[in-house]
Design a protein around this motif. Structure first.
Motif, mmCIF file in Angstrom:
data_model
loop_
_atom_site.group_PDB
_atom_site.id
_atom_site.type_symbol
_atom_site.label_atom_id
_atom_site.label_comp_id
_atom_site.label_asym_id
_atom_site.label_seq_id
_atom_site.Cartn_x
_atom_site.Cartn_y
_atom_site.Cartn_z
ATOM 1 N N GLU A 161 25.341 26.561 21.506
ATOM 2 C CA GLU A 161 24.472 27.259 20.551
ATOM 3 C C GLU A 161 25.256 27.778 19.355
ATOM 4 O O GLU A 161 24.726 27.874 18.252
ATOM 5 N N LEU A 167 20.327 24.338 17.783
ATOM 6 C CA LEU A 167 20.194 24.984 19.096
ATOM 7 C C LEU A 167 20.143 26.505 18.984
ATOM 8 O O LEU A 167 19.731 27.180 19.906
ATOM 9 N N SER A 168 20.617 27.018 17.855
ATOM 10 C CA SER A 168 20.673 28.475 17.717
ATOM 11 C C SER A 168 19.619 28.994 16.749
ATOM 12 O O SER A 168 19.911 29.631 15.761
ATOM 13 N N HIS A 172 17.889 32.673 20.047
ATOM 14 C CA HIS A 172 19.209 32.159 20.398
ATOM 15 C C HIS A 172 20.172 32.182 19.223
ATOM 16 O O HIS A 172 21.308 31.741 19.351
#
Length: 181
Positions: A161, A167-168, A172
């Protein structure tokens, strides 16, 4: 006043000669077995390791919670396994553990507007119960390997992440990146 210890059959007996009374402690009582304390220790180590990861991340669920969930479910599963051969059904105990822990995990989930917090902690609470159940059923290596795998996966996903932008997103996102939406 005199107290003596002795074995009568498969039972350990304590005799208090001053009163002539005999107190019988069954040798198969779990508290008197090394296996019982091995299981408690193993469940405590697995639960504390996972709880430490949560505590280091600043989550409400920490070492104590992880340890207590794992040890308690280990004891319940051990009691369920002890009824084999009687009229009881050990699988029902495992089912009730899963349901009860589901309620505990549900309490860890917080809905604030459009965001939901605590899903990972709730999932970890459920996994702690599974690990404790495995320990209570007499498994040793499987709960240890699952604990290590969980910690490795959480660490690896955290690193991914940080390195892969898509993904972040949302909850997140690391503190230095703005959250989407």
């Amino acid at each position: 006043y005199e107290i003596s210890l002795g074995l009568v059959g498969s039972e350990m007996c304590i005799r208090d000669r001053s009163f002539g009374a005999m107190v019988t402690l069954l040798m198969n009582d779990p508290a008197f077995t090394l296996e019982f304390w091995r299981q408690i220790g193993l469940a405590a180590v697995c639960g504390a390791a996972i709880g430490l990861e949560r505590q280091l991340r600043g989550k409400a669920m920490g070492v104590r919670t992880g340890l207590l969930i794992c040890v308690a479910t280990s004891m319940f599963a051990s009691m369920g396994a002890a009824v084999v051969g009687t009229q009881g059904d050990p699988t029902r105990m495992i089912g009730q553990i899963a349901v009860g822990i589901g309620f505990l995990g549900g309490g860890a989930i917080i809905n604030q507007g459009t965001t939901v917090h605590g899903l990972t902690s709730a999932a970890i609470i459920w996994l702690l119960a599974a690990i404790g159940s495995m320990v209570g059923l007499g498994l040793t290596w499987t709960p240890l390997l699952v604990t290590m795998a969980l910690l490795l996966v959480i660490f690896a996903l955290d690193q991914l992440e940080l390195r892969i932008p898509w993904l972040s997103r949302g909850d997140h996102a690391p503190p230095d990146r703005p959250k989407d939406g």
